[in-house]
Design a protein around this motif. Structure first.
Motif, PDB file in Angstrom:
ATOM      1  N   VAL A 259       0.838  -1.198   0.000  1.00 41.32           N
ATOM      2  CA  VAL A 259       0.000   0.000   0.000  1.00 41.32           C
ATOM      3  C   VAL A 259       0.872   1.246   0.000  1.00 41.32           C
ATOM      4  N   LYS A 260       0.298   2.344  -0.512  1.00 46.60           N
ATOM      5  CA  LYS A 260       1.054   3.600  -0.551  1.00 46.60           C
ATOM      6  C   LYS A 260       0.094   4.774  -0.518  1.00 46.60           C
ATOM      7  N   THR A 261       0.339   5.663   0.415  1.00 44.42           N
ATOM      8  CA  THR A 261      -0.457   6.875   0.515  1.00 44.42           C
ATOM      9  C   THR A 261       0.166   7.995  -0.305  1.00 44.42           C
ATOM     10  N   GLY A 262      -0.626   9.026  -0.546  1.00 46.52           N
ATOM     11  CA  GLY A 262      -0.143  10.221  -1.225  1.00 46.52           C
ATOM     12  C   GLY A 262      -0.770  11.446  -0.597  1.00 46.52           C
ATOM     13  N   ALA A 263      -0.175  12.593  -0.832  1.00 46.25           N
ATOM     14  CA  ALA A 263      -0.718  13.841  -0.293  1.00 46.25           C
ATOM     15  C   ALA A 263      -2.136  14.068  -0.816  1.00 46.25           C
ATOM     16  N   GLU A 264      -2.873  14.878  -0.102  1.00 51.34           N
ATOM     17  CA  GLU A 264      -4.254  15.220  -0.445  1.00 51.34           C
ATOM     18  C   GLU A 264      -5.159  13.998  -0.488  1.00 51.34           C
ATOM     19  N   ALA A 265      -4.835  13.017   0.397  1.00 46.18           N
ATOM     20  CA  ALA A 265      -5.727  11.885   0.672  1.00 46.18           C
ATOM     21  C   ALA A 265      -5.958  10.971  -0.521  1.00 46.18           C
ATOM     22  N   VAL A 266      -4.886  10.679  -1.249  1.00 47.11           N
ATOM     23  CA  VAL A 266      -4.914   9.602  -2.238  1.00 47.11           C
ATOM     24  C   VAL A 266      -4.303   8.372  -1.566  1.00 47.11           C
ATOM     25  N   PHE A 267      -4.828   7.190  -1.872  1.00 46.64           N
ATOM     26  CA  PHE A 267      -4.290   5.969  -1.282  1.00 46.64           C
ATOM     27  C   PHE A 267      -4.493   4.840  -2.285  1.00 46.64           C
ATOM     28  N   VAL A 268      -3.461   4.000  -2.445  1.00 39.27           N
ATOM     29  CA  VAL A 268      -3.563   2.862  -3.363  1.00 39.27           C
ATOM     30  C   VAL A 268      -3.154   1.581  -2.650  1.00 39.27           C
ATOM     31  N   ALA A 269      -3.608   0.463  -3.216  1.00 35.20           N
ATOM     32  CA  ALA A 269      -3.216  -0.847  -2.689  1.00 35.20           C
ATOM     33  C   ALA A 269      -3.032  -1.822  -3.842  1.00 35.20           C
ATOM     34  N   ILE A 270      -2.079  -2.720  -3.668  1.00 34.09           N
ATOM     35  CA  ILE A 270      -1.774  -3.802  -4.608  1.00 34.09           C
ATOM     36  C   ILE A 270      -2.019  -5.109  -3.871  1.00 34.09           C
ATOM     37  N   LEU A 271      -2.920  -5.942  -4.389  1.00 35.25           N
ATOM     38  CA  LEU A 271      -3.268  -7.211  -3.735  1.00 35.25           C
ATOM     39  C   LEU A 271      -2.855  -8.369  -4.636  1.00 35.25           C
ATOM     40  N   PRO A 272      -1.618  -8.884  -4.477  1.00 35.50           N
ATOM     41  CA  PRO A 272      -1.089  -9.899  -5.402  1.00 35.50           C
ATOM     42  C   PRO A 272      -1.876 -11.206  -5.409  1.00 35.50           C
ATOM     43  N   GLU A 273      -2.293 -11.694  -4.237  1.00 33.13           N
ATOM     44  CA  GLU A 273      -3.011 -12.966  -4.192  1.00 33.13           C
ATOM     45  C   GLU A 273      -4.333 -12.888  -4.939  1.00 33.13           C
ATOM     46  N   LYS A 274      -4.984 -11.738  -4.883  1.00 30.13           N
ATOM     47  CA  LYS A 274      -6.276 -11.561  -5.522  1.00 30.13           C
ATOM     48  C   LYS A 274      -6.164 -10.897  -6.889  1.00 30.13           C
ATOM     49  N   LYS A 275      -4.929 -10.467  -7.235  1.00 27.45           N
ATOM     50  CA  LYS A 275      -4.662  -9.808  -8.508  1.00 27.45           C
ATOM     51  C   LYS A 275      -5.574  -8.591  -8.721  1.00 27.45           C
ATOM     52  N   LEU A 276      -5.695  -7.802  -7.666  1.00 26.78           N
ATOM     53  CA  LEU A 276      -6.538  -6.608  -7.685  1.00 26.78           C
ATOM     54  C   LEU A 276      -5.720  -5.367  -7.355  1.00 26.78           C
ATOM     55  N   GLY A 277      -6.146  -4.249  -7.929  1.00 24.61           N
ATOM     56  CA  GLY A 277      -5.581  -2.959  -7.585  1.00 24.61           C
ATOM     57  C   GLY A 277      -6.670  -2.046  -7.064  1.00 24.61           C
ATOM     58  N   ILE A 278      -6.351  -1.244  -6.065  1.00 27.41           N
ATOM     59  CA  ILE A 278      -7.310  -0.329  -5.447  1.00 27.41           C
ATOM     60  C   ILE A 278      -6.738   1.080  -5.494  1.00 27.41           C
ATOM     61  N   ALA A 279      -7.606   2.043  -5.792  1.00 29.75           N
ATOM     62  CA  ALA A 279      -7.214   3.451  -5.723  1.00 29.75           C
ATOM     63  C   ALA A 279      -8.378   4.244  -5.153  1.00 29.75           C
ATOM     64  N   LEU A 280      -8.077   5.178  -4.256  1.00 30.22           N
ATOM     65  CA  LEU A 280      -9.131   6.016  -3.691  1.00 30.22           C
ATOM     66  C   LEU A 280      -8.624   7.433  -3.494  1.00 30.22           C
ATOM     67  N   LYS A 281      -9.584   8.354  -3.458  1.00 25.19           N
ATOM     68  CA  LYS A 281      -9.285   9.769  -3.258  1.00 25.19           C
ATOM     69  C   LYS A 281     -10.386  10.381  -2.406  1.00 25.19           C
ATOM     70  N   ILE A 282     -10.016  10.956  -1.267  1.00 24.69           N
ATOM     71  CA  ILE A 282     -10.935  11.711  -0.426  1.00 24.69           C
ATOM     72  C   ILE A 282     -10.843  13.175  -0.862  1.00 24.69           C
ATOM     73  N   ILE A 283     -11.982  13.774  -1.192  1.00 25.58           N
ATOM     74  CA  ILE A 283     -11.922  15.060  -1.901  1.00 25.58           C
ATOM     75  C   ILE A 283     -11.547  16.235  -1.008  1.00 25.58           C
ATOM     76  N   ASP A 284     -11.688  16.101   0.334  1.00 22.36           N
ATOM     77  CA  ASP A 284     -11.274  17.213   1.183  1.00 22.36           C
ATOM     78  C   ASP A 284      -9.810  17.136   1.585  1.00 22.36           C
ATOM     79  N   GLY A 285      -9.089  16.103   1.095  1.00 23.59           N
ATOM     80  CA  GLY A 285      -7.672  15.968   1.398  1.00 23.59           C
ATOM     81  C   GLY A 285      -7.384  15.432   2.784  1.00 23.59           C
ATOM     82  N   GLY A 286      -8.406  14.935   3.479  1.00 24.33           N
ATOM     83  CA  GLY A 286      -8.236  14.488   4.861  1.00 24.33           C
ATOM     84  C   GLY A 286      -7.542  13.140   4.962  1.00 24.33           C
ATOM     85  N   ILE A 287      -6.322  13.148   5.498  1.00 27.94           N
ATOM     86  CA  ILE A 287      -5.539  11.916   5.602  1.00 27.94           C
ATOM     87  C   ILE A 287      -6.189  10.907   6.537  1.00 27.94           C
ATOM     88  N   ARG A 288      -6.808  11.380   7.634  1.00 23.58           N
ATOM     89  CA  ARG A 288      -7.443  10.437   8.552  1.00 23.58           C
ATOM     90  C   ARG A 288      -8.525   9.647   7.819  1.00 23.58           C
TER      91      ARG A 288
END
Length: 329
Positions: A259-288
């Motif tokens: 997994v890897k976070t980015g500024a302004e509340a972007v976050f991604v994940a790589i799931l090798p066993e399931k061969k899936l990729g995840i990406a998300l963005k919170i629009i207010d930039g809230g890291i929590r």
């Protein structure tokens, strides 16, 4: 100049913050789960929303390091550091310093700028020594060490963060290849390097391709993806640091996610066993909120046990409702 589409358009509630029986705040955003063939497994909001991935795409920016052959002799720890937003602990700064020395370079050759360390022990050491932080303390200095390694291989000029520099042209080529999209443009990131825009589903597709890659199988890009992904999972302490969400989530996943976070509340994940990729963005930039949302998705896809302590660590008081889980933690 055409008006840019608002990132708020089509956003949906993703994280709610509760205290007792009262709702205190709501974070809206977009998220997508992808397969490497382009299939959207699940989505919330608009997967086609265009974003800057910020530091969440560092593993994509590191692809030229291996594809060019420049980083063939690097250790797994160095590859993880090339993908890092680190705390500038002694572990991180020491490795950057040694890496630069191996290249015949120094802190002065970096172009990320100086920044105070996030690591408390290193911060206190600098204060007691009446010393100023250097560029190696910047959270992106590992990525920039990778850029300098590619630059030495390409024999480029010193301003490797220039968008027209051969290093950044290679990064853009890798980024567009991994996302399957021509970038809509770039913004200058907090470390002075260009950050290329993409649709959220393009970022999710890139992560799915990392998830599906196998070392020793396929073309050079696939093998580079596998090495970088595996380095991150093997050395989560290099990717962020103690107390940080990326490190804690990867430790909890025990090799089932990078997994890897980015500024302004972007976050991604790589799931090798399931061969899936995840990406998300919170629009207010809230890291929590981005940390809570990713924690909920990792639990949803079974890569972190629902009773793992990291769930309480990242979804603690005030109580959090991750809306796609429809469950208050």
């Amino acid at each position: 100049m055409p008006k840019l589409e608002s990132i708020t358009q089509g956003a949906v509630p993703m994280v709610e913050m509760w205290r007792g029986d009262r709702l205190e705040s709501v974070h809206q955003g977009h998220a997508v789960v992808m397969r490497a063939n382009g299939e959207v497994v699940e989505s919330w909001g608009r997967p086609e929303v265009v974003i800057y991935p910020r530091s969440s795409c560092k593993m994509v920016q590191a692809l030229p390091l291996l594809e060019s052959g420049a980083g063939a002799g690097l250790s797994a720890k160095q590859l993880a550091l090339a993908c890092a937003s680190h705390q500038a602990s002694a572990l991180h700064v020491g490795m950057v310093t040694r890496w630069l020395a191996d290249l015949g370079l120094s802190d002065d050759d970096l172009r990320c700028g100086a920044a105070p360390p996030g690591d408390i022990a290193e911060r206190d050491r600098l204060i007691c020594a009446h010393a100023k932080p250097c560029q190696s303390h910047h959270e992106c200095s590992g990525k920039h060490s990778g850029f300098l390694t590619v630059n030495a291989h390409l024999r480029g000029g010193p301003d490797y963060v220039d968008p027209d520099h051969p290093v950044q042209r290679a990064v853009r080529d890798a980024f567009e290849g991994a996302t399957g999209q021509t970038s809509a443009g770039y913004g200058i990131d907090g470390c002075s390097a260009p950050n290329f825009a993409t649709e959220l589903q393009g970022l999710g597709l890139a992560m799915a391709r990392f998830a599906s890659a196998r070392e020793g199988v396929g073309d050079g890009r696939a093998q580079a993806m596998a090495r970088l992904r595996d380095a991150m999972m093997a050395h989560p302490d290099m990717v962020a640091g103690e107390t940080k969400a990326c490190t804690n989530l990867m430790r909890a996943a025990e090799g089932r996610a990078a997994v890897k976070t980015g500024a302004e509340a972007v976050f991604v994940a790589i799931l090798p066993e399931k061969k899936l990729g995840i990406a998300l963005k919170i629009i207010d930039g809230g890291i929590r909120a981005s940390e809570a949302a990713m924690t909920g998705l990792l639990r949803r896809y079974g890569v972190i046990a629902p009773d793992h302590p990291v769930i309480l660590l990242l979804l603690q008081n005030p109580k959090v409702l991750v809306c796609y889980d429809a469950e208050v933690i």
